[in-house]
Write a protein that holds these residues in place. Structure first.
Motif, PDB file in Angstrom:
ATOM      1  N   PRO A   1       0.855  -1.194   0.000  1.00 33.45           N
ATOM      2  CA  PRO A   1       0.000   0.000   0.000  1.00 33.45           C
ATOM      3  C   PRO A   1       0.895   1.250   0.000  1.00 33.45           C
ATOM      4  O   PRO A   1       2.043   1.187   0.458  1.00 33.45           O
ATOM      5  CB  PRO A   1      -0.763  -0.092   1.325  1.00 33.45           C
ATOM      6  CG  PRO A   1      -0.552  -1.463   1.851  1.00 33.45           C
ATOM      7  CD  PRO A   1       0.680  -2.011   1.213  1.00 33.45           C
ATOM      8  N   PRO A   2       0.389   2.367  -0.525  1.00 33.59           N
ATOM      9  CA  PRO A   2       1.224   3.575  -0.590  1.00 33.59           C
ATOM     10  C   PRO A   2       1.759   3.959   0.796  1.00 33.59           C
ATOM     11  O   PRO A   2       1.057   3.860   1.793  1.00 33.59           O
ATOM     12  CB  PRO A   2       0.261   4.653  -1.091  1.00 33.59           C
ATOM     13  CG  PRO A   2      -0.897   3.925  -1.691  1.00 33.59           C
ATOM     14  CD  PRO A   2      -0.971   2.593  -1.025  1.00 33.59           C
ATOM     15  N   ALA A   3       3.024   4.384   0.813  1.00 32.02           N
ATOM     16  CA  ALA A   3       3.607   4.890   2.061  1.00 32.02           C
ATOM     17  C   ALA A   3       2.976   6.234   2.388  1.00 32.02           C
ATOM     18  O   ALA A   3       2.503   6.948   1.502  1.00 32.02           O
ATOM     19  CB  ALA A   3       5.110   5.048   1.885  1.00 32.02           C
TER      20      ALA A   3
ATOM     21  N   GLY B   1       2.268   2.717   7.809  1.00 33.39           N
ATOM     22  CA  GLY B   1       2.893   3.166   6.571  1.00 33.39           C
ATOM     23  C   GLY B   1       3.852   4.326   6.722  1.00 33.39           C
ATOM     24  O   GLY B   1       4.188   4.986   5.738  1.00 33.39           O
TER      25      GLY B   1
ATOM     26  N   LYS C   1       7.476   5.694   6.884  1.00 33.61           N
ATOM     27  CA  LYS C   1       8.747   5.145   6.394  1.00 33.61           C
ATOM     28  C   LYS C   1       9.964   5.861   6.954  1.00 33.61           C
ATOM     29  O   LYS C   1      11.084   5.372   6.815  1.00 33.61           O
ATOM     30  CB  LYS C   1       8.787   5.186   4.855  1.00 33.61           C
ATOM     31  CG  LYS C   1       7.689   4.368   4.192  1.00 33.61           C
ATOM     32  CD  LYS C   1       7.706   2.891   4.615  1.00 33.61           C
ATOM     33  CE  LYS C   1       6.508   2.149   4.024  1.00 33.61           C
ATOM     34  NZ  LYS C   1       6.347   0.804   4.616  1.00 33.61           N
TER      35      LYS C   1
END
Lengths: 241, 241
Positions: free
Chosen positions: B78-80, B106, B108
């Motif tokens: 899934p998108p960060a 999510g 990072k």
């Protein structure tokens, strides 16, 4: 402890609007003396359980107790969330934290509900005894600077609750069930009451989701990431309100 | 474990796009066999650390290991979150959960930063060793179905970091510091990168908030309720994104 929360047992006498209280339990005593480093004459933010918020000035501090005088009891708790929260009973080791978290966040109605994926043994945990629940709720209120005790209801049978009691409970609120495998995103900043159902670890089973939907719930998702319940609760409430 | 996360050490051989892996550690072995109840022939959602996501089909299951074949490695994480998160170093017992939570959500880029209210001894905890951090991040990624390992940076001196490194780190992002005693509410649904600073227990001291403000941060509040850091993080991220 951002608020010293005093109960009936702590309160001693009233003189007009002034109250005195004696703090005798080790937890609050050592927090106030050691973490806050409070001394005679100091004032701490304090509230009365289910009552107003003001200041507690330390009158005496012995090695047994702290005697305080309550002043300026003119503030009220932050607004409660317009929410009824239904949670599939979490595993016992998560319960303490969840009671604290919901109390801190301003949830006032919590229904812990059975579900196919709830292990039967979870209902036997001592963390569900009244005293144990109360203790954690108090910790959560102290953190959130709130005096209004949430109500916790234990619902050991899913179907009769959903079919017979839930429609009344929902009333005119928006009824949502958090479900990872659906398309509709969780709505944002709803300015109306919400009844929110969150499944246990592994989620509600399809039969349960269907029954909730038949009784007025809309499935919503938080996206691709599957959150643990203690993360999902603040995440959902922050988005909804 | 919503995703079986495989590392280089687990992977065995490649045949074109097919990979095999051996799962030998007790944690994953017992989770897959006992909680998932998986058997030979079953497929589990699996991903390669910092790589793609697909299916792991169980080829062999002995009392020592699980041999799987990876198929359909065509999905991505899934998108960060477009976020750099700076946290006043929490007390050690909270660290494990925080590493898991940020990985699941999510995040990072995590900077754990010293602050006046961080006890010096916290920096000595074994939970800050590389292996210990890595282990908790992996658990969080498995929960959130993500393969992309977050980076954790330990910043033991506040002032030189804020003055010398932070301006570059902020770049064109929106820089916010969560601070209970301010007026501006936390913005909602920002569609741009954010650098978010969250103080330690008790918050940043005014000197630190001032320094952050001089270096581009705007103080924002979540309201009257003071949240513990593990509640504040999902609450803030849910609101911001």
């Amino acid at each position: 402890m951002n608020l010293v929360l005093l109960t009936e047992q702590d309160l001693e006498s009233s003189h007009g609007n002034l109250w005195r209280a004696r703090i005798r339990d080790v937890r609050r005593y050592s927090h106030i003396t050691r973490i806050h480093g409070a001394k005679v004459g100091d004032s701490l933010k304090a509230g009365i359980l289910n009552g107003p918020i003001g200041q507690a000035q330390i009158l005496q501090l012995t090695d047994q107790e702290i005697l305080v005088e309550l002043n300026n009891l003119e503030l009220v708790s932050p607004p409660a969330l317009p929410l009824t929260l239904m949670l599939g009973l979490p595993r016992p080791k998560m319960l303490k934290r969840i009671f604290q978290t919901i109390a801190t966040l301003g949830v006032k109605q919590l229904y812990l509900i059975n579900s196919y994926r709830v292990e039967k043994s979870y209902w036997q945990t001592p963390f569900l005894q009244d005293d144990a629940i109360h203790e954690q709720l108090i910790l959560g209120l102290e953190q959130g600077c709130d005096t209004q005790l949430p109500e916790v209801h234990l619902i050991k049978r899913f179907k009769p609750f959903v079919e017979d009691h839930l429609p009344d409970l929902i009333g005119h609120s928006r009824a949502l069930v958090a479900h990872p495998y659906t398309e509709a995103p969780c709505p944002r900043e709803l300015n109306k009451p919400v009844t929110l159902a969150v499944g246990p670890e592994g989620g509600f089973i399809p039969y349960e989701v269907d029954m909730l939907v038949r009784n007025g719930f809309t499935p919503i998702t938080l996206g691709q990431r599957i959150l643990r319940v203690e993360t999902a609760i603040p995440f959902l409430l922050s988005r909804l309100f």
